[in-house]
Write an enzyme that holds these catalytic residues in place. Structure first.
Site, PDB file in Angstrom:
ATOM      1  N   LYS A  80       0.238  -1.469   0.160  1.00  9.18           N
ATOM      2  CA  LYS A  80      -0.146   0.527  -0.430  1.00  9.18           C
ATOM      3  C   LYS A  80       1.173   0.873  -0.110  1.00  9.18           C
ATOM      4  O   LYS A  80       1.838   1.254   0.525  1.00  9.18           O
ATOM      5  CB  LYS A  80      -0.940   0.020   1.244  1.00  9.18           C
ATOM      6  CG  LYS A  80      -2.112   0.901   1.263  1.00  9.18           C
ATOM      7  CD  LYS A  80      -3.032   0.655   2.397  1.00  9.18           C
ATOM      8  CE  LYS A  80      -3.677   1.898   2.418  1.00  9.18           C
ATOM      9  NZ  LYS A  80      -5.200   2.011   4.232  1.00  9.18           N
ATOM     10  N   SER A 155      -9.705   1.676   3.141  1.00  4.90           N
ATOM     11  CA  SER A 155      -8.561   2.909   2.066  1.00  4.90           C
ATOM     12  C   SER A 155      -7.526   1.204   1.426  1.00  4.90           C
ATOM     13  O   SER A 155      -7.168   2.531   0.456  1.00  4.90           O
ATOM     14  CB  SER A 155      -8.306   3.597   2.910  1.00  4.90           C
ATOM     15  OG  SER A 155      -7.450   2.838   4.034  1.00  4.90           O
ATOM     16  N   SER A 179      -9.564  -0.542   7.139  1.00  5.64           N
ATOM     17  CA  SER A 179      -9.488  -0.661   5.779  1.00  5.64           C
ATOM     18  C   SER A 179      -8.487  -1.844   5.352  1.00  5.64           C
ATOM     19  O   SER A 179      -8.236  -1.773   4.456  1.00  5.64           O
ATOM     20  CB  SER A 179      -8.301   0.467   6.262  1.00  5.64           C
ATOM     21  OG  SER A 179      -8.944   1.919   5.720  1.00  5.64           O
TER      22      SER A 179
HETATM   23  N1  GLN Z   1     -12.969   4.081   6.066  1.00  6.14           N
HETATM   24  C1  GLN Z   1     -12.160   4.847   7.544  1.00  6.14           C
HETATM   25  C2  GLN Z   1     -12.302   6.279   7.304  1.00  6.14           C
HETATM   26  O1  GLN Z   1     -11.616   6.699   6.772  1.00  6.14           O
HETATM   27  C3  GLN Z   1     -11.518   3.565   7.694  1.00  6.14           C
HETATM   28  C4  GLN Z   1     -10.264   4.682   6.865  1.00  6.14           C
HETATM   29  C5  GLN Z   1      -8.285   3.636   7.558  1.00  6.14           C
HETATM   30  O2  GLN Z   1      -8.952   2.066   8.566  1.00  6.14           O
HETATM   31  N2  GLN Z   1      -7.900   3.310   6.829  1.00  6.14           N
HETATM   32  O3  GLN Z   1     -11.359   6.615   8.282  1.00  6.14           O
END
Ligand code: GLN
Length: 523
Positions: A80, A155, A179
């Site tokens: 990532k 994400s 994410s």
């Molecule tokens: N969807 C969540 C957010 O927007 C989690 C994102 C994540 O785990 N990086 O914060």
């Protein structure tokens, strides 16, 4: 589709070690698959074929010389693009870091290199990991390999999509509020969010430091176990990393299952898409056949989890992202243009034609850099967080959220005094259409209902494919366990996958367009 692409990382590593396959052959097959599909799927922000081939050739040479090989020798893994890789751009899918090339490797990257893995490209994500669909990336759209009109989740959407599309057997993601688990569920692959502290975060570009964790995505659980074994462990450069021993996850996950108590939260299954609750009930039967005993439990404060998370995460983000000022590194606004505009405004002000005195140049540099460098979702989080931490509101918002967080953690403690693990959904619905929710932040935030709890409590969670909707979209289940119960989660996951074949399904498009009619390359 080549049989090789269907092999797990563990199998590939074994064939490499035995001399059945060279790393160059392995890497070339995955590069070919990426060349064929990534134009459509859009999982990678960077994939340098030459760099991949050079790493493969180096590990082939190492084997030829009879040197000791690491546990992931010859096997490609995608990263990532929020994890620092020395000499390779690391952008967080943000214009702000569009030109940033880290001078050092994240600890997890060092450990993968020591394990002789081939670092295979940097994957797309929501900007600074803020989002649940990969749509907030400043650079590109990633599509769900099961349905190209739908999001891959986020994400870590690029990491999940490239594993699902067989462009790589293994990828790293990060999980601050879901994410890893969410995109895994939406793309029909497995993903593990380790316990807070299990994996060093040195070199992970911070989003919300009390929540962030790094973890693996793969198709099979044994691959998750092997990669966790490599990346986990104490690191003097991350004071939040846990000093305890790293268990032999890969061996432990294959141990026969002893009697286990699994908790289920009945209300959760009533709030979600019926196809998902049905799939979870079916999965519960499989666990029952494996000897698990079920008990109903509750997490009484879970209804506040999303609200609590969306105070704490943006608060920490607003502080972490203060470092992007256009001075130290990253994007800087065009200074010549800025100076010209400033001169013009000063001229207007002194002529009495503008009521306001222009800001001093440094303030202007910060403001302009940040308003051009960050996308709308990141700005929304910074504003929310700055507000929640500001004098007068801190007590009402941040402090309150911190207290609710404690209650959420106590709920889990209470539940884990009655059962060993919890079984439930990852998401309330399967993958949604691209563009469908991006204008509606609240709808996006509510999608995190079942994942943020584990981050707030610091526990571990595993997402596994457990079925499909009538439209052929993947469904995921989630197992959550107390801190450092990864061996148990992986063991349950391993045995579940011995009994089911959801993780072996291939997105139909990949099958139909690349193998002769009527011949399936699915094992
Ligand atoms: N969807 C969540 C957010 O927007 C989690 C994102 C994540 O785990 N990086 O914060």
């Amino acid at each position: 589709m080549s049989r090789l692409l269907e092999l797990s990382a563990v199998e590939l590593a074994e064939l490499f070690r035995q001399g059945e396959l060279s790393s160059s052959e392995i890497v070339d097959s995955f590069l070919e698959q990426a060349r064929r599909w990534d134009g459509t799927v859009g999982a990678f922000l960077q994939l340098d074929a030459e760099q991949c081939r050079a790493q493969a050739a180096a590990v082939d040479e190492k084997r030829r010389r009879g040197e000791k090989l690491g546990p992931l020798a010859g096997v490609p893994i995608a990263i990532k693009d929020i994890l620092c890789t020395a000499g390779t751009p690391t952008t967080c899918a943000s214009r702000m870091l569009g030109n940033f090339v880290p001078p050092y490797d994240a600890t997890v990257i060092c450990r993968l290199r020591e394990a002789d893995a081939v670092l295979f490209g940097k994957t797309n994500l929501d900007e600074f990991a803020m989002g649940g669909s990969t749509e907030t990336s400043a650079f590109k759209l990633t599509r769900n390999p099961w349905d190209l009109d739908r999001v891959p989740g986020g994400s870590s959407g690029g990491s999940a999509a490239c594993v699902a599309a067989r462009m790589v057997p293994l990828a790293l993601g990060t999980d601050t509020g879901g994410s890893i688990r969410q995109p895994a569920a939406l793309c029909g692959v497995a993903g593990l969010k380790p316990t807070y502290g299990r994996v060093s975060r040195f070199g992970l570009i911070a989003y919300a430091s009390s929540l962030d964790q790094i973890g693996p995505l793969a198709r099979c659980v044994e691959d998750l176990a092997l990669s966790l074994e490599i990346i986990a462990g104490h690191d003097p450069r991350d004071s939040t990393s846990y000093p305890g021993e790293v268990p032999p996850y890969r061996t432990l996950c294959k141990q026969p299952l002893e009697k286990l108590r699994i908790g289920i939260i009945p209300e959760q299954l009533e709030q979600i898409d019926p196809a998902i609750s049905q799939a979870i009930r079916e999965a519960a039967k499989v666990f029952q056949e494996l000897g698990a005993e079920f008990r109903e439990v509750s997490l009484p404060h879970s209804e506040y989890a999303v609200a609590c998370y969306y105070i704490i995460a943006p608060s920490e983000a607003s502080s972490n992202l203060a470092r992007y000022d256009g001075v130290h590194y990253g994007y800087r606004t065009d200074e010549r243009q800025m100076a010209e505009r400033l001169a013009e405004e000063r001229r207007l002000a002194s002529a009495g034609k503008s009521p306001e005195e222009p800001d001093p140049p440094l303030v202007r540099l910060f403001r302009q850099t940040r308003s051009e460098g960050f996308g709308p979702e990141v700005k929304r989080r910074i504003m929310l967080g700055t507000y929640a931490l500001s004098a007068g509101y801190y007590q009402a918002y941040y402090l309150h959220a911190a207290r609710v967080r404690r209650l959420i953690r106590q709920d889990y403690d209470q539940a884990f005094s009655q059962v060993d693990v919890l079984l439930g959904p990852v998401t309330p619905t399967p993958a949604f259409r691209i563009g469908e929710r991006i204008q509606d932040p609240l709808a996006m935030y509510l999608f995190d209902l079942f994942t943020v709890g584990a981050n707030l409590a610091g526990i571990c969670g595993l997402a596994l494919p457990c079925g499909f909707t009538a439209d052929g979209l993947p469904i995921g289940l989630q197992l959550q366990g107390p801190p450092f119960s990864e061996p148990r989660l992986l063991q349950l996951g391993y045995w579940y996958q011995q009994r089911t074949d959801w993780h072996r399904r291939v997105p139909p498009r990949l099958r139909s367009e690349s193998s002769p009619a009527g011949v399936s390359s699915n094992r």
